[in-house]
Design a protein around this motif. Structure first.
Motif, PDB file in Angstrom:
ATOM      1  N   ALA A 184       3.804   5.214   2.676  1.00  0.00           N
ATOM      2  CA  ALA A 184       2.838   6.248   2.116  1.00  0.00           C
ATOM      3  C   ALA A 184       1.764   5.463   1.971  1.00  0.00           C
ATOM      4  CB  ALA A 184       3.939   6.589   1.496  1.00  0.00           C
ATOM      5  N   PRO A 185       0.934   6.424   1.810  1.00  0.00           N
ATOM      6  CA  PRO A 185      -0.333   5.730   1.167  1.00  0.00           C
ATOM      7  C   PRO A 185      -0.147   5.644  -0.329  1.00  0.00           C
ATOM      8  CG  PRO A 185      -1.088   8.237   2.609  1.00  0.00           C
ATOM      9  CD  PRO A 185       1.080   7.942   2.846  1.00  0.00           C
ATOM     10  N   ASP A 186       0.522   6.644  -0.745  1.00  0.00           N
ATOM     11  CA  ASP A 186       0.873   6.170  -2.663  1.00  0.00           C
ATOM     12  C   ASP A 186       1.123   4.616  -2.499  1.00  0.00           C
ATOM     13  OD1 ASP A 186      -0.320   8.608  -3.056  1.00  0.00           O
ATOM     14  OD2 ASP A 186       2.415   9.007  -3.805  1.00  0.00           O
ATOM     15  N   THR A 187       2.693   4.398  -1.141  1.00  0.00           N
ATOM     16  CA  THR A 187       2.506   2.760  -1.583  1.00  0.00           C
ATOM     17  C   THR A 187       1.415   1.633  -0.813  1.00  0.00           C
ATOM     18  OG1 THR A 187       4.457   2.972  -0.434  1.00  0.00           O
ATOM     19  CG2 THR A 187       4.558   0.700  -0.274  1.00  0.00           C
ATOM     20  N   VAL A 188       0.920   2.442   0.368  1.00  0.00           N
ATOM     21  CA  VAL A 188      -0.513   1.985  -0.141  1.00  0.00           C
ATOM     22  C   VAL A 188      -1.808   1.255  -1.740  1.00  0.00           C
ATOM     23  CG1 VAL A 188      -2.942   1.414   1.361  1.00  0.00           C
ATOM     24  CG2 VAL A 188      -0.331   1.535   2.650  1.00  0.00           C
ATOM     25  N   ASN A 189      -1.470   2.324  -2.051  1.00  0.00           N
ATOM     26  CA  ASN A 189      -2.015   2.718  -3.327  1.00  0.00           C
ATOM     27  C   ASN A 189      -1.601   1.142  -4.444  1.00  0.00           C
ATOM     28  OD1 ASN A 189      -4.983   3.861  -2.451  1.00  0.00           O
ATOM     29  ND2 ASN A 189      -3.434   5.882  -2.739  1.00  0.00           N
ATOM     30  N   GLU A 190       0.050   1.067  -4.225  1.00  0.00           N
ATOM     31  CA  GLU A 190       0.527   0.520  -5.281  1.00  0.00           C
ATOM     32  C   GLU A 190      -0.126  -1.071  -5.015  1.00  0.00           C
ATOM     33  OE1 GLU A 190       2.152   0.898  -8.411  1.00  0.00           O
ATOM     34  OE2 GLU A 190       1.163   2.851  -8.016  1.00  0.00           O
ATOM     35  N   TYR A 191      -0.082  -1.377  -3.194  1.00  0.00           N
ATOM     36  CA  TYR A 191       0.024  -2.423  -3.254  1.00  0.00           C
ATOM     37  C   TYR A 191      -1.658  -2.908  -3.319  1.00  0.00           C
ATOM     38  CZ  TYR A 191       3.799  -2.526  -0.340  1.00  0.00           C
ATOM     39  OH  TYR A 191       5.186  -3.067   0.681  1.00  0.00           O
ATOM     40  N   LEU A 192      -2.425  -1.932  -3.657  1.00  0.00           N
ATOM     41  CA  LEU A 192      -4.232  -3.038  -4.019  1.00  0.00           C
ATOM     42  C   LEU A 192      -3.614  -2.827  -5.781  1.00  0.00           C
ATOM     43  CD1 LEU A 192      -6.084   0.341  -1.504  1.00  0.00           C
ATOM     44  CD2 LEU A 192      -6.075  -2.130  -1.699  1.00  0.00           C
ATOM     45  N   LYS A 193      -3.170  -1.845  -6.384  1.00  0.00           N
ATOM     46  CA  LYS A 193      -3.194  -2.236  -7.548  1.00  0.00           C
ATOM     47  C   LYS A 193      -2.838  -3.459  -7.588  1.00  0.00           C
ATOM     48  CE  LYS A 193      -2.765   2.683  -9.383  1.00  0.00           C
ATOM     49  NZ  LYS A 193      -1.486   3.437 -10.016  1.00  0.00           N
ATOM     50  N   ARG A 194      -1.322  -4.049  -7.129  1.00  0.00           N
ATOM     51  CA  ARG A 194      -1.154  -5.297  -7.132  1.00  0.00           C
ATOM     52  C   ARG A 194      -1.718  -6.780  -6.606  1.00  0.00           C
ATOM     53  NH1 ARG A 194       4.640  -4.842  -4.788  1.00  0.00           N
ATOM     54  NH2 ARG A 194       4.768  -6.806  -4.502  1.00  0.00           N
ATOM     55  N   ILE A 195      -2.913  -6.165  -5.477  1.00  0.00           N
ATOM     56  CA  ILE A 195      -3.831  -6.876  -5.328  1.00  0.00           C
ATOM     57  C   ILE A 195      -4.766  -7.625  -5.847  1.00  0.00           C
ATOM     58  CG2 ILE A 195      -5.474  -7.372  -3.425  1.00  0.00           C
ATOM     59  CD1 ILE A 195      -4.378  -6.509  -1.328  1.00  0.00           C
ATOM     60  N   ARG A 196      -5.719  -6.369  -6.718  1.00  0.00           N
ATOM     61  CA  ARG A 196      -6.311  -6.078  -8.007  1.00  0.00           C
ATOM     62  C   ARG A 196      -5.710  -6.634  -9.035  1.00  0.00           C
ATOM     63  NH1 ARG A 196     -10.601  -2.710  -6.813  1.00  0.00           N
ATOM     64  NH2 ARG A 196     -10.177  -0.999  -4.522  1.00  0.00           N
ATOM     65  N   GLN A 197      -5.219  -6.487  -9.404  1.00  0.00           N
ATOM     66  CA  GLN A 197      -4.015  -7.463 -10.520  1.00  0.00           C
ATOM     67  C   GLN A 197      -3.548  -8.681 -10.740  1.00  0.00           C
ATOM     68  OE1 GLN A 197      -3.675  -6.069 -13.543  1.00  0.00           O
ATOM     69  NE2 GLN A 197      -3.763  -7.628 -14.555  1.00  0.00           N
ATOM     70  N   LYS A 198      -3.661  -9.166  -9.235  1.00  0.00           N
ATOM     71  CA  LYS A 198      -3.900 -10.762  -8.974  1.00  0.00           C
ATOM     72  C   LYS A 198      -5.297 -11.649  -8.780  1.00  0.00           C
ATOM     73  CE  LYS A 198       0.639 -11.413  -6.143  1.00  0.00           C
ATOM     74  NZ  LYS A 198       1.308 -12.542  -7.380  1.00  0.00           N
ATOM     75  N   TYR A 199      -5.795 -10.743  -8.244  1.00  0.00           N
ATOM     76  CA  TYR A 199      -7.547 -11.057  -8.979  1.00  0.00           C
ATOM     77  C   TYR A 199      -8.145 -11.404  -9.918  1.00  0.00           C
ATOM     78  CZ  TYR A 199      -7.757 -12.351  -4.088  1.00  0.00           C
ATOM     79  OH  TYR A 199      -7.970 -12.448  -2.966  1.00  0.00           O
ATOM     80  N   ALA A 200      -8.132  -9.985 -10.550  1.00  0.00           N
ATOM     81  CA  ALA A 200      -8.107  -9.656 -12.460  1.00  0.00           C
ATOM     82  C   ALA A 200      -7.573 -10.743 -12.950  1.00  0.00           C
ATOM     83  CB  ALA A 200      -8.291  -8.366 -12.200  1.00  0.00           C
ATOM     84  N   ASP A 201      -5.995 -11.039 -12.743  1.00  0.00           N
ATOM     85  CA  ASP A 201      -5.703 -12.971 -13.554  1.00  0.00           C
ATOM     86  C   ASP A 201      -5.752 -13.534 -13.158  1.00  0.00           C
ATOM     87  OD1 ASP A 201      -3.836 -10.331 -14.889  1.00  0.00           O
ATOM     88  OD2 ASP A 201      -2.155 -11.011 -13.200  1.00  0.00           O
ATOM     89  N   ALA A 202      -6.558 -13.984 -11.943  1.00  0.00           N
ATOM     90  CA  ALA A 202      -7.108 -14.790 -11.519  1.00  0.00           C
ATOM     91  C   ALA A 202      -9.036 -15.444 -12.250  1.00  0.00           C
ATOM     92  CB  ALA A 202      -7.536 -15.627 -10.297  1.00  0.00           C
ATOM     93  N   GLY A 203      -9.141 -14.626 -13.105  1.00  0.00           N
ATOM     94  CA  GLY A 203     -10.939 -14.534 -12.578  1.00  0.00           C
ATOM     95  C   GLY A 203     -11.444 -14.030 -12.199  1.00  0.00           C
ATOM     96  N   ARG A 204     -10.986 -13.149 -11.461  1.00  0.00           N
ATOM     97  CA  ARG A 204     -11.678 -12.602  -9.464  1.00  0.00           C
ATOM     98  C   ARG A 204     -12.013 -11.919  -9.238  1.00  0.00           C
ATOM     99  NH1 ARG A 204      -9.549 -17.333  -5.896  1.00  0.00           N
ATOM    100  NH2 ARG A 204     -11.006 -15.807  -4.195  1.00  0.00           N
TER     101      ARG A 204
END
Length: 233
Positions: A184-204
């Motif tokens: 579902a699109p909502d699932t994709v949005n959750e994945y994107l949140k996780r991706i963004r968080q991983k990059y944020a945690d890495a300082g990127r």
């Protein structure tokens, strides 16, 4: 009488011949390596091709592959190094020295090092021999690529998150990515949140879609764009 002096010396086992492959979509570098290796008894240029896929259809019985960074089929260094590694084939990047971000992508996938196309014949032979023995090919270009990437192993994405990132950053929407992956699109949005968080945690940080595209290129999930650039966010 001592007849031991008449005995023939024990035979010495010859050096095993390393089977070398080469992937480059220009013929002149292949011809150059072919000429360099023709008189080297422990190295054999066994196969060459314009893509990794074409090389593997010829043979998987290779010890080491000299791999060009930018290929016309749009594959990334990470894809190519990983694909060869699945067959137990080691790689050395063979490059003109441009695009350090692509070198870092190859490093993440486990290539053993880099040798410049402008290197001496002795350096090229030594690099292939070292890689064939499973040793890292230590050059200043390799060190600069590694040292220039403080976040080399900072972002670890699962295969599913990699797929979401590449599809979305390539211009997809939550709906189209969901259709592609069967979620579902909502699932994709959750994945994107996780991706963004991983990059944020890495300082990127990845505040925009263009930021996501840049991170996907930096980490080797997407090929480097041509000079025409990428579309707007």
């Amino acid at each position: 009488m001592d007849e031991s002096s008449d005995e023939a010396p024990a035979p010495v086992d010859p050096e095993p011949v390393l089977r070398v492959g080469m992937v480059d979509d220009h013929r002149s570098p292949v011809w150059g390596v072919e000429r360099i290796l023709q008189d080297v008894t422990d190295l054999e240029l066994a196969a060459s091709a314009a893509t990794v896929g074409e090389l593997l259809t010829q043979t998987t019985e290779l010890d080491v592959v000299l791999l060009d960074l930018r290929l016309g089929d749009g594959t990334t260094p990470m894809e190519n190094v990983s694909r060869l590694g699945e067959h137990g084939i080691r790689t050395v990047v063979y490059t003109s020295g441009e695009h350090p971000d692509l070198l870092r992508s190859a490093a993440r996938a486990g290539t053993l090092g880099v040798v410049l196309k402008s290197a001496s014949e002795e350096q090229i032979v030594a690099a292939v021999r070292a890689a064939g023995r499973g040793q890292e090919v230590l050059t200043t270009e390799w060190a600069a690529a590694i040292d220039g990437d403080p976040n080399l192993d900072a972002v670890d994405l699962s295969p599913q998150l990699q797929r979401v990132l590449t599809l979305y950053a390539s211009g997809g929407t939550s709906v189209s990515v969901g259709q592609e992956l069967g979620v579902a699109p909502d699932t994709v949005n959750e994945y994107l949140k996780r991706i963004r968080q991983k990059y944020a945690d890495a300082g990127r940080p990845t505040r925009t879609k263009l930021d996501l595209f840049k991170r996907a290129v930096e980490d080797g999930w997407l090929p480097m764009p041509h000079r025409s650039g990428h579309g707007e966010d």
